[in-house]
Motif scaffolding. Sequence first.
Motif, PDB file in Angstrom:
ATOM      1  N   TRP A  58       0.581  -1.204  -0.259  1.00 36.29           N
ATOM      2  CA  TRP A  58      -0.092  -0.009  -0.407  1.00 36.29           C
ATOM      3  C   TRP A  58       1.248   1.344  -0.637  1.00 36.29           C
ATOM      4  O   TRP A  58       0.134   2.629   0.017  1.00 36.29           O
ATOM      5  CB  TRP A  58      -1.434  -0.215   1.422  1.00 36.29           C
ATOM      6  CG  TRP A  58      -1.544  -0.921   1.804  1.00 36.29           C
ATOM      7  CD1 TRP A  58      -3.177  -1.967   0.801  1.00 36.29           C
ATOM      8  CD2 TRP A  58      -1.550  -2.053   1.975  1.00 36.29           C
ATOM      9  NE1 TRP A  58      -3.221  -2.559   1.032  1.00 36.29           N
ATOM     10  CE2 TRP A  58      -2.115  -3.495   1.947  1.00 36.29           C
ATOM     11  CE3 TRP A  58      -1.031  -2.698   2.748  1.00 36.29           C
ATOM     12  CZ2 TRP A  58      -3.102  -4.403   2.618  1.00 36.29           C
ATOM     13  CZ3 TRP A  58      -0.487  -4.022   3.309  1.00 36.29           C
ATOM     14  CH2 TRP A  58      -1.565  -4.567   3.637  1.00 36.29           C
ATOM     15  N   TRP A 519      -4.739   1.887  10.383  1.00 32.24           N
ATOM     16  CA  TRP A 519      -5.273   2.230   9.126  1.00 32.24           C
ATOM     17  C   TRP A 519      -6.047   2.417   9.280  1.00 32.24           C
ATOM     18  O   TRP A 519      -7.562   1.958  10.222  1.00 32.24           O
ATOM     19  CB  TRP A 519      -4.712   0.613   9.166  1.00 32.24           C
ATOM     20  CG  TRP A 519      -3.385   0.284   8.728  1.00 32.24           C
ATOM     21  CD1 TRP A 519      -2.459   0.308   9.767  1.00 32.24           C
ATOM     22  CD2 TRP A 519      -2.426   0.335   7.698  1.00 32.24           C
ATOM     23  NE1 TRP A 519      -1.058  -0.434   9.158  1.00 32.24           N
ATOM     24  CE2 TRP A 519      -1.473  -0.102   7.704  1.00 32.24           C
ATOM     25  CE3 TRP A 519      -2.482   0.603   6.238  1.00 32.24           C
ATOM     26  CZ2 TRP A 519      -0.436  -0.540   6.940  1.00 32.24           C
ATOM     27  CZ3 TRP A 519      -2.024   0.137   5.011  1.00 32.24           C
ATOM     28  CH2 TRP A 519      -0.378  -0.074   6.223  1.00 32.24           C
ATOM     29  N   PRO A 520      -7.032   2.206   8.067  1.00 29.31           N
ATOM     30  CA  PRO A 520      -8.323   3.141   7.347  1.00 29.31           C
ATOM     31  C   PRO A 520      -9.092   1.534   7.906  1.00 29.31           C
ATOM     32  O   PRO A 520      -8.598  -0.134   7.275  1.00 29.31           O
ATOM     33  CB  PRO A 520      -8.442   3.237   5.575  1.00 29.31           C
ATOM     34  CG  PRO A 520      -7.046   3.695   5.561  1.00 29.31           C
ATOM     35  CD  PRO A 520      -5.950   3.006   6.619  1.00 29.31           C
ATOM     36  N   ASP A 521     -10.342   1.804   7.937  1.00 28.04           N
ATOM     37  CA  ASP A 521     -11.031   0.453   8.426  1.00 28.04           C
ATOM     38  C   ASP A 521     -11.289  -0.347   7.973  1.00 28.04           C
ATOM     39  O   ASP A 521     -11.898  -1.426   7.457  1.00 28.04           O
ATOM     40  CB  ASP A 521     -12.654   0.534   9.160  1.00 28.04           C
ATOM     41  CG  ASP A 521     -12.713   1.107  10.317  1.00 28.04           C
ATOM     42  OD1 ASP A 521     -11.688   0.890  11.007  1.00 28.04           O
ATOM     43  OD2 ASP A 521     -12.801   2.249  11.157  1.00 28.04           O
ATOM     44  N   ASP A 522     -11.518   0.652   5.896  1.00 33.29           N
ATOM     45  CA  ASP A 522     -12.121  -0.367   4.757  1.00 33.29           C
ATOM     46  C   ASP A 522     -10.642  -0.779   4.028  1.00 33.29           C
ATOM     47  O   ASP A 522     -10.358  -0.817   2.728  1.00 33.29           O
ATOM     48  CB  ASP A 522     -12.749   0.455   3.998  1.00 33.29           C
ATOM     49  CG  ASP A 522     -11.638   2.003   3.429  1.00 33.29           C
ATOM     50  OD1 ASP A 522     -10.876   2.405   4.237  1.00 33.29           O
ATOM     51  OD2 ASP A 522     -12.394   2.725   2.485  1.00 33.29           O
ATOM     52  N   ILE A 523      -9.542  -0.853   4.811  1.00 36.37           N
ATOM     53  CA  ILE A 523      -8.168  -1.072   3.724  1.00 36.37           C
ATOM     54  C   ILE A 523      -8.566  -3.006   3.010  1.00 36.37           C
ATOM     55  O   ILE A 523      -8.537  -3.388   4.150  1.00 36.37           O
ATOM     56  CB  ILE A 523      -6.866  -1.241   5.037  1.00 36.37           C
ATOM     57  CG1 ILE A 523      -5.052  -1.430   4.297  1.00 36.37           C
ATOM     58  CG2 ILE A 523      -6.931  -2.234   6.023  1.00 36.37           C
ATOM     59  CD1 ILE A 523      -5.601  -0.299   3.642  1.00 36.37           C
ATOM     60  N   GLN A 524      -7.815  -3.010   2.070  1.00 30.24           N
ATOM     61  CA  GLN A 524      -8.598  -4.017   1.356  1.00 30.24           C
ATOM     62  C   GLN A 524      -6.652  -4.850   1.813  1.00 30.24           C
ATOM     63  O   GLN A 524      -6.451  -5.016   0.877  1.00 30.24           O
ATOM     64  CB  GLN A 524      -8.438  -3.591  -0.464  1.00 30.24           C
ATOM     65  CG  GLN A 524      -9.748  -3.293  -0.709  1.00 30.24           C
ATOM     66  CD  GLN A 524     -10.992  -3.580  -0.034  1.00 30.24           C
ATOM     67  OE1 GLN A 524     -11.290  -5.216  -0.463  1.00 30.24           O
ATOM     68  NE2 GLN A 524     -11.765  -3.043  -0.280  1.00 30.24           N
TER      69      GLN A 524
END
Length: 525
Positions: A58, A519-524
């Motif tokens: 990322w 880290w973003p909650d929607d991290i893939q």
Amino acid sequence: MKKSELEAEVVILGGGTGGCTAALAAASMGMRVIMTEETDWLGGQLTSQAVPPDEHRWIESFGCTRTYREFRDRVRSYYKNNYPMSKEALEDERLNPGNGWVSRICHEPRVALQIIEDMLAPYISSGRITVLYGYVPESASTASDAIEWVQVKNIVSEEVLRLTGAYFLDATECGDLLPLVGAEYVTGAEAKSETGEPHAVEAADPLDMQAFTYVFALDYKEGADNIIEKPEQYDFWRQYMPSFSTYPLLSWFVQDINKSDQIRKFTFMPEEGEEMPLWTYRRIIDKDLFAGLYESDITLINWAQNDYFLGPIYEVSQEEREKHLHGAKQLSLSLVYWLQTEAPRPDGGKGYPGLRLRKDVFGTEDGLAKYPYIRESRRIKAMYTITETDVSIEERKELGIKRYEDSVGVGSYHLDLHHTTRTYRSFYIPTYPYELPLGAMLPVRVKNLLPACKNIGTTQIANGCYRLHPTEWNIGEAAGCLAAYAVKNRITPREVRENKQHLQAFQAIIQQYGVEIHWPDDIQL
């Protein structure tokens, strides 16, 4: 003050990756900084140790600090502004100068050095940062659980200076300040009963430390004869067979990092058919990108074949240290000679005599990097210790990324443990992206000491992912900002963590500075 005494609010011992970013952060917050560096190059693993950045998938959009992203942008701009490059390379926003497959931005150590010096230049020019080259910590004085001063010595002139300050940051590659100030620390392998980690050893062994490596650079011209003088220890290394392998160390067969009970055969050059040949692994110049400037690629050699694991270089006598440093250099030079003379080729022949040891890449007489690549340091006993169970996908399962209320950064990398000096363990464990808890940066006792690189409160196993470039960069920045915040608010770093108001204020400051803390909650994933 006496001529032999220097004072600043923040004193940083070690000018590696973390030391430089700590200095940059503290100076940008108004502090006067003194930073020492053992070699004549700042930057540590990015420069004097010659290791292209080990990064996560990322990195181009998230998962590092703003200044680390600035560093990467400056590297790309430096090549585009100063080198003749192909049209495609100039238009590539994500230029990888070496097209090495270990990193999205493999580049020359000297370019990293130039960028780091440029980023520090305004503060050095203004006198806010003073850099002392060629100095190492020699002794220290403490009182009431605080450091009073640290004495440093020049390794050439033997000049001695006494450094005083409000905060002392250990950014040395081996955590050399910790024993001098009597700080509690750990080395080597911890016991499973102590850490609860499934991959820990049954009995602790402080001298069971990860391998270190002397990196070198090669280019190649078909038909040339660039064979070096036969290294003095070549006969030993040529026949040396590690206990964990059925093949000699100097061979194309290495332990598979994903399946430690299996052996993998590598190829050397791209035309030999392997998808990921060793030549392009850490390649720092892809000649096809540079509009006819280079006759050959240039690649850095930091492979399993020149990892030195026959003994550690700290927590041992000076004689033992020198023996292992010399042995590691001999191993790397023996690998050069083997590649030139005996390495099996697909056509049935042996050796690539056209390989040339590029001494100019580092400016050293022996052609090796200025400093060994150190993977493991002394680690502070901290208010919070990060373990394998905090990051391992296998251990956390559906819990996902571990969140910390006191997070001061983020990162991501596999738990990458290279062969150790006693048990010869190695593994490559998949992990979730991770956060950097402030508690792991706070020593259990010494009030004005902060770790600024891979010497934070991790276990040996967790160190395997927290030691890489973007994370060390983040650790240094967090340490520099923390020292500055503590000075300005006349509180201790521990109070920052314990007082919710201060913790939130500090986190707001470092986020404004460009540090991502969650880290973003929607991290893939």
